[in-house]
Design an enzyme around this catalytic site. Structure first.
Site, PDB file in Angstrom:
ATOM      1  N   CYS A   1       0.802  -1.223   0.000  1.00 20.04           N
ATOM      2  CA  CYS A   1       0.000   0.000   0.000  1.00 20.04           C
ATOM      3  C   CYS A   1       0.835   1.274   0.000  1.00 20.04           C
ATOM      4  O   CYS A   1       0.358   2.330  -0.412  1.00 20.04           O
ATOM      5  CB  CYS A   1      -0.930   0.018   1.218  1.00 20.04           C
TER       6      CYS A   1
ATOM      7  N   HIS B   1      -2.647   7.967   6.546  1.00 19.40           N
ATOM      8  CA  HIS B   1      -2.941   6.729   5.825  1.00 19.40           C
ATOM      9  C   HIS B   1      -4.432   6.455   5.950  1.00 19.40           C
ATOM     10  O   HIS B   1      -5.078   6.080   4.974  1.00 19.40           O
ATOM     11  CB  HIS B   1      -2.092   5.599   6.390  1.00 19.40           C
TER      12      HIS B   1
ATOM     13  N   HIS C   1      -9.621   3.147  -0.698  1.00 19.64           N
ATOM     14  CA  HIS C   1      -8.202   2.790  -0.594  1.00 19.64           C
ATOM     15  C   HIS C   1      -7.725   2.322  -1.966  1.00 19.64           C
ATOM     16  O   HIS C   1      -8.175   1.293  -2.477  1.00 19.64           O
ATOM     17  CB  HIS C   1      -8.067   1.655   0.432  1.00 19.64           C
TER      18      HIS C   1
ATOM     19  N   SER D   1      16.196  37.506 -59.980  1.00 23.84           N
ATOM     20  CA  SER D   1      16.603  38.791 -60.558  1.00 23.84           C
ATOM     21  C   SER D   1      17.101  39.713 -59.456  1.00 23.84           C
ATOM     22  O   SER D   1      18.124  39.449 -58.823  1.00 23.84           O
ATOM     23  CB  SER D   1      15.431  39.401 -61.348  1.00 23.84           C
TER      24      SER D   1
END
Length: 1488
Positions: free
Chosen positions: A184, A320, A361, A641
């Site tokens: 994780c 977390h 998650h 020219s």
């Protein structure tokens, strides 16, 4: 500003999260407090394969965080062939696309970045591989039998180890490329490792992030007491009701650079990473998967220490926060321990949050999701709510900590610099923590400098026109918003992005104007085009620099007009400065005020030479200096020219003052010359000469079909009248004198004398010469005489174009008014689609702004691949802004899971089922393409199948199409199965179809196959014809294939005769005559002549049209026609049958088998119908050409016998020729059987399987993964064992000779007999198991090399083996499976073939002299079997027993195999059938 040494800037980011297609939508959802975890309906779950039993289970939670479009991918953008994209893990696909968007957000083009770029990425284990791809394979084959190439390729496309390196390969990144796997915490660990790599100098920029997809996707999950997933489907971190998490899908990346480097580069900085740390729990915890609060505290404290900050300055922590009853208290415990280290009192609590409450998650992508959320909080100075938070879990003891949970959206109040921590903890114990800080004020705030005046150039590009259109629409919408970005910043941001092939440059004045221009289908200020690429080098790094491709063209007299470049003079200081300098110089020399002449037109006359030439010089010189400020350089100059003097001045031949003096003198002397006139004529210089009066001369050749002539006015007037009367276009040229003719001679001495006193220098830039039409040498450039001759000599502009257009990707830029020079270039024969023209000034009739025209031209140059420095249009301090990312094509690339069948379908070697999931990658290739040899047709098909595309450009690079080394191996293996010898290395040496075909064909040429040995020789007969003449039917003329056509009554005998004459004369095999010469047969091809083999019959009177009696009469006449043919030297015989009054007529054809096979009949059918159609329309009969005739093919056959591919099979054929132990007929029971049979000695027994029995055969084919031919041969073996006896029987099979061992010939339109014949051993046993017997036949057929073509060559052409093989007895039985015979519907066309298409298969008498020929075909849903046998050698009772027993043996074989408990055969391929039949069978196989 003090910059911490270890600070890392986040300069770009991108992501896709549940409910959010990008980072902007992600923040919108967070700000609004939206939960992106959805409830799935019962129907959705059923559609996803969820069973009723699961739906009824109360433990099944119907909730999931979903991503839209996980099955979609822009394969073309990233160079993946469709088939490869289909088996690529969607996690990799999304990571690729988000990585690109992240780099765009960072304003970073990897191709232009000066430094190395690293990649640190992670993905979850591939559910797509396990659930979708492998569901089409037998798990025993995958897991238990060892690794094979296909499995390796499959895992290479799906394993997480290859995620980071795939990005590096796709974007050509050279820095570290590391796949990170710590469960994780993986994506946050990836960020940490990327920071370390940047700080150590391993790379200068880094991509870091993760990708995680739950597959199957739209399904719920099971919960159980004490598990980590929520029973209610809500993730409620820190709340008293928290009962677990919900796993979801998402992808996110950040782009990182050292902070100091980002500031120096002027990058936009989203946030700053002050420090990071990682560690592991070790074993001091309850179990492997349990968290450790002490380790979490350590990693947070270490990150603070590395950052050099006090924890009291951290005002937010993205936790977390899984919402589990165990995890949340432990995390808060660790946080509290880490923050208690600080001795400084806090001014306010530290806010906690968890994005998992919003999106669930995301497994390995959880950390990057939290990091991006926190960066967005810092950018917006706001904190969103942690959803579902009502009151704290008492186990958290928040009241004893400095933390509070944010329960609603609000501003991020802070006394000092905003700082935040982001935590991510992995199962297994790897913990990561990152400390973030808001971007420095100087970097985060847009400069207050005013928007630069004037228009901006917006640059967009895409891989396709459709994507470009989407980009235009999305950008227009972004500019229309009230708080949209500054236009100059938009232009700056877009210019930093990578350029693709399809481009757009738009000149816009403000945001509103920009939105209007972008939405317009067409607009004068918009250029849309494609980048010009060198036809030889393409995009290779060693291609010529763009400056070498650019050629500046400077127009001369006649291009001037009043007001030219006035807009540039008024708005562009650089142009005005150089214009003023030149104007002052000319004023000193001539007294002319060019400001008045050019811009006002009020002084005198701009048509006068002494005005126009100084004016043109001044404008074009200033224009060249202006374009130079944008970094555009030329590799060569051409002046027309007067324009040649501007070119020479810019190249350094003249200094500016000398050039002004020279042009002034030249203009004055030319003006003082005798007057004249000039006209342009639409003829080449050679053709115009015959029309010219004496004093009219050639003045210029502008392109090969157009020239200019000049002379006295009266003679020019007369010439114009003469040319007009002759119908030749002629128009007047704006000129008052006969320039570049001898009329200028009087001035030459004075001009040359002046030039001889000037200093001329060799050019710094190559110049092309009007005088010679080629490059000027240094000697010519500094020679005054050369410049003098230019005045009176014709201008060879067409020759100059011939020189520059020889390079394949020149970009011609007209640096002056109008577009006459670039117009001539586009008419030149060497002009190609890879050349480009650009005009920097408007045409005098165009009512557009001069500056807009100039800037649009710069955009055209950019589109053509020229590097343009846009600094002059940028603000003093430009800023990157957020703009819509690249609009990737949303094309479905997906293999649906198969829950019922494990065995892999043939052709699905890379994990996809048979066929394709969405039809987008069908690889059906038409084998009749103009300009392709047979070799190329086969290679085209192989490439298409391996790449997963419908067709392949013969000049496209294999690797540009998405090919790689592994695919090269697949192509080599497939080619070997087709009889072509190719190695993977060959694709590196010959990467296009055209070059690979040439190389393969050249290998045949080296063996003497490329050219016939004798152009006028009478060829020997090919091996199959030799076989027929040696051992076939005794009355050779009777071996005929019948065809019936139904004709409209209005078609008469002259029409039929004309059509048959045209067809026979078109195909030389139909004029074949066989001549025996000392026991050797030769083929003589008769000269084209009128067809005489047509007879005329009528249906008996009284027979009604369309009646059964009429049908019987027609078939009876056809039978008589077949019986009457005894001469093999009349390859085609025909009879016209006049039917009943008003009914259709019939044309019956009898084609000798020696000149026709299945493909030949198709060719003849097409040609006959085509010829009738042309004849009835009154047109000349013109048939599609035949590239290689039968005669030429026959001449090449002898060389085939000594080809290594044939010689390599000698031992195989010699060994197999001796394996027979059982014979159906006595060898030679009496003398008369030593001769081939006559037609009347052959008879036929016919039987038909019912539709049900045939379906049983199809079911067996699908179950056993064995071809129809394999099953039928196995049944034949059983039949022989039961009726004749056991042993090994030699069976003669047929192969397709057109498509094997192809020399450098094209047989697609050749009529002839290319069928090959070869023997195989067939085991006949009653005790052999059904599956074993099928395997034995399968392996026998699989081992046959090159469809058996080598056998005939070695038997009848190559003498050493011919003696050995000729001594062996001819097989008794010939087996032919003709495949499916189509049913043709009856129509009303004037010419159509008989609806009974079985006739050509059913009726021909066997001609190869076998004792038995078993002919099997499918028609009307049933299997038909015709048993022909030689009555001299096979007793009727034996034949009847075989015919009677075969259906029973076939049914028993299938039933026995079905009843087997398991399959043991190899399902890798099906071989052995004729190529066309095999393709039919494969296409009809079920996907599962």
């Amino acid at each position: 500003m003090s910059i911490p040494e270890n600070a890392i800037a986040v300069v770009g980011m991108a992501g896709r999260f549940p409910g959010a297609k990008d980072v902007s939508a992600f923040w919108s959802n967070l700000r609004r407090g939206k939960e992106s975890i959805v409830t799935l309906s019962e129907q959705e779950l059923r559609d996803a394969g969820v069973s009723d039993k699961t739906l009824a289970d109360p433990a099944y939670v119907r909730r999931a965080p979903l991503l839209d479009g996980i099955d979609e991918f822009d394969a073309g953008f990233f160079g993946f062939p469709p088939l490869a994209a289909q088996v690529l893990d969607p996690q990799h696909r999304l990571f690729l696309q988000c990585a690109w968007h992240a780099l765009e957000d960072a304003g970073a083009d990897p191709a232009r970045f000066d430094g190395s770029i690293g990649v640190y990425g992670t993905s979850s284990p591939s559910g797509y591989l396990l659930h979708n791809l492998l569901s089409h394979r037998d798990p025993n084959a995958v897991l238990a039998e060892g690794l094979n190439f296909d499995q390796f390729s499959l895992f290479l496309q799906n394993d997480k180890d290859f995620l980071a390196t795939r990005i590096s390969h796709a974007f050509n990144l050279r820095g570290p490329s590391i796949a990170v796997q710590t469960a994780c915490s993986s994506s946050l660990v990836a960020v940490h490792l990327a920071c370390l790599s940047l700080l150590s100098g391993e790379c200068d920029m880094a991509l870091a992030g993760g990708s995680s997809l739950c597959i199957p996707h739209r399904v719920g999950y099971f919960t159980s007491p004490g598990s980590m997933v929520s029973a209610v489907g809500h993730c409620r971190p820190f709340d008293v009701r928290a009962d677990g998490t919900v796993f979801g899908s998402g992808v996110g990346l950040v782009v990182l650079k050292p902070l100091a480097a980002a500031i120096d580069a002027g990058d936009r900085i989203h946030a700053v990473i002050r420090g990071s740390a990682i560690n592991n729990d070790g074993s001091a915890k309850m179990g492997y998967a349990a968290p450790n609060p002490a380790a979490q505290a350590d990693v947070i404290a270490e990150a603070h220490a590395v950052s050099g900050i006090d924890s009291s300055t951290v005002s937010y922590v993205e936790c977390h926060g899984t919402g589990t009853p165990l995890g949340d208290p432990i995390e808060i415990q660790g946080l509290r321990a880490a923050f208690e280290v600080s001795q400084t009192s806090r001014s306010a609590p530290c806010v906690l949050g968890s994005v998992k409450s919003n999106i669930g998650h995301l497994e390995v992508a959880a950390g990057i999701a939290g990091l991006i959320k926190t960066i967005l909080c810092l950018k917006n100075k706001a904190l969103p709510a942690t959803l579902h938070y009502t009151s704290p879990n008492p186990e958290l003891r928040l009241d004893q900590s400095p933390f509070v949970v944010q329960s609603k959206y609000g501003p991020w109040e802070c006394d000092g610099v905003r700082r935040a921590g982001v935590s991510s903890f992995g199962v297994g114990g790897t913990n990561a923590h990152v400390v973030l800080e808001e971007a420095p004020a100087e970097a985060s705030e847009v400069s207050a400098h005013a928007e630069p005046a004037g228009p901006q150039v917006i640059l967009l590009s895409a891989q396709t026109a459709a994507a470009l259109g989407e980009s235009r629409t999305a950008l227009a919408a972004a500019l229309e918003t009230q708080d949209g970005p500054r236009l100059s910043d938009v232009a700056y941001t877009l210019a930093r992005r990578r350029k693709h092939n399809v481009t757009m440059a738009a000149v816009v004045h403000d945001r509103e104007h920009a939105a209007t221009v972008l939405r317009a289908a067409e607009h004068d200020n918009v250029f849309v085009g494609e980048a010009a690429h060198d036809g030889e080098h393409g995009d290779r790094a060693d291609a010529a620099p763009t400056s070498d491709r650019v050629v500046f063209l400077f127009p001369g007299q006649g291009a001037q007009h009043v007001g030219m470049a006035k807009g540039l003079y008024d708005t562009e200081p650089v142009f005005a400065q150089h214009f003023d300098t030149c104007a002052a110089g000319f004023r000193d020399e001539t007294g002319i005020d060019l400001h008045a002449e050019v811009f006002d037109g009020t002084a005198t006359d701009l048509e006068r030479i002494d005005r126009s030439q100084p004016a043109l010089f001044t404008v074009e010189y200033a224009l060249a200096k202006l374009v130079d400020t944008f970094g555009v350089r030329a590799g060569a100059y051409i002046g027309y020219s007067t324009g040649e003097y501007i070119a020479a001045t810019l190249a350094g031949v003249f200094d500016l003052q000398t050039a002004i003096k020279t042009v002034s003198l030249r203009a004055r002397l030319m003006h003082e010359s005798p007057p004249g006139a000039m006209v342009a004529v639409a003829l080449g210089p050679d053709d115009v000469t015959q029309y010219l009066p004496p004093e009219v001369e050639l003045s210029a050749v502008n392109d090969p079909g157009n020239c200019v002539v000049a002379g006295p006015k009266d003679q020019i007037r007369a010439l114009r009248q003469r040319l007009t009367e002759a119908g030749i276009p002629v128009r007047r040229v704006r000129a008052t004198h006969a320039f570049h003719t001898s009329a200028m001679d009087p001035m030459l001495g004075q001009f040359q004398e002046f030039l001889s006193r000037q200093q001329l220098r060799p050019p710094r830039t190559p110049l092309l010469s009007n005088l010679t039409g080629s490059w000027m040498s240094d000697q010519q450039v500094v020679d005054p005489a050369s410049w003098t001759r230019q005045i009176s000599s014709p201008i060879r502009f067409a020759d100059e174009l011939d020189v520059v257009l020889a390079a394949p990707s020149r970009i011609l830029v007209e640096v002056g008014p109008g577009g006459s020079l670039t117009g001539s270039a586009m008419r030149h024969p060497k002009w190609s689609t890879t050349h480009r023209t650009v005009r920097l000034m408007r045409h005098p009739l165009q009512d557009v702004d001069d500056r807009d025209t100039f800037l649009r031209a710069l955009g055209e140059l950019w589109s053509a691949g020229v590097e343009v420095d846009w600094t002059p249009r940028r603000p003093a301090v430009p800023h990157l802004v957020s703009l819509p990312g690249y609009p990737f094509a949303r094309q479905r690339h997906w293999v649906e899971p198969n829950h019922t069948v494990w065995a892999q379908a043939p052709g699905a070697n890379n994990g996809s089922p048979a066929g394709t999931a969405d039809g987008s990658t069908a690889a059906t290739v038409d084998a009749a393409r103009n300009g392709e040899s047979q070799t190329e047709v086969t290679l085209q098909r192989i490439w298409s199948q391996c790449l997963g595309v419908s067709s392949v450009d013969r000049n496209a690079n294999f690797f540009d199409l998405g090919g790689d080394s592994l695919m090269a191996i697949s192509i080599a293996m497939a080619a070997a199965n087709e009889g072509l010898t190719i190695t993977p290395q060959d694709l590196y040496e010959y990467p296009t179809l055209a070059s690979l075909t040439a190389a393969v064909d050249a290998s045949f040429a080296s063996s003497g196959l490329a050219k016939p040995p004798e152009a006028q020789a009478n060829p020997a007969v090919p091996p199959n014809v030799t076989y027929f003449l040696d051992r076939g039917l005794r009355d050779t003329g009777r071996c005929r294939v019948p065809l019936i056509l139904r004709l409209d009554p209005k078609i008469g005998l002259p029409d039929i005769r004309a059509v048959l004459t045209a067809v026979v004369n078109h195909h030389d095999a139909l004029r074949l005559h066989l001549v025996g010469n000392d026991g050797i047969w030769e083929q003589h091809i008769a000269a084209p002549a009128e067809f005489t083999g047509l007879s005329n019959r009528s249906v008996p009177d009284g027979v009604a049209a369309g009646s059964p009696e009429e049908r019987a009469a027609v078939l009876g006449i056809l039978a008589e026609l077949l019986e009457d043919q005894t001469d093999p030297n009349a390859p085609l015989a025909a009879v016209h049958i006049a039917a009943a009054h008003g009914g259709p007529h019939y044309l019956c054809l009898a084609i000798h088998a020696m000149v026709t096979d299945d493909s030949s009949r198709q060719i003849l059918a097409t040609d006959i119908v085509t010829a009738f159609g042309q004849r009835l329309a009154g047109e000349e009969i013109t048939l599609e050409p035949v590239s290689t005739g039968w005669r030429e093919w026959s001449l090449r056959c002898a060389a085939l016998a000594t080809h290594p591919a044939a010689l390599d099979t000698r031992s195989y054929w010699i060994e197999n020729s001796t394996k027979a132990t059982l014979w159906l007929a006595d060898a030679l029971p009496n003398a008369h059987t030593a001769h081939p049979p006559r037609a009347d000695e052959l008879t036929k027994l016919s039987s038909t399987l019912s539709v049900e029995q045939t379906s049983e055969l199809d079911d067996g084919r699908r179950r056993f993964r064995r071809s129809i031919q394999t099953i039928l041969l196995a049944a034949l073996g059983r039949t022989i064992a039961q009726t004749v006896g056991e042993g090994v029987v030699a069976v003669e099979l047929e192969g397709e000779g057109r498509s094997v061992l192809r020399p450098d010939v094209d047989l697609r339109r050749t009529v002839g007999w290319f069928t090959t014949y070869y023997p195989v051993p067939l085991a006949c046993a009653t005790g052999l198991g059904a599956l074993a017997q099928l395997d034995a036949v399968h392996n026998t057929l699989k081992s046959v090399p090159h469809y058996g073509i080598g056998y005939g060559l070695l038997r009848y052409v190559y003498a050493p083996t011919g003696r050995v093989l000729g001594a062996q007895r001819t097989p008794d039985i010939h087996f032919r499976y003709a495949g499916v015979i189509p049913e043709l519907p009856s129509g009303d066309a004037p010419v159509q073939f008989d609806s009974d298409m079985t006739l050509p298969v059913r009726e021909p008498i066997p001609g190869m002299g076998h004792a038995i020929e078993l002919r099997v075909y499918r028609f009307g849903g049933s299997l038909h079997l015709d048993w022909w046998y030689d009555t001299r050698r096979i007793p009727a009772a034996t034949a009847e027993a075989l015919e009677r027993t075969f259906p029973l043996a076939l049914s028993a074989l299938i039933q026995e195999a079905i009843a087997a408990e398991h399959t043991e055969h190899d399902d890798s391929e099906i071989v052995g059938e004729p190529e066309a039949g095999a393709l039919v069978d494969l296409s009809s196989m079920d996907a599962g």
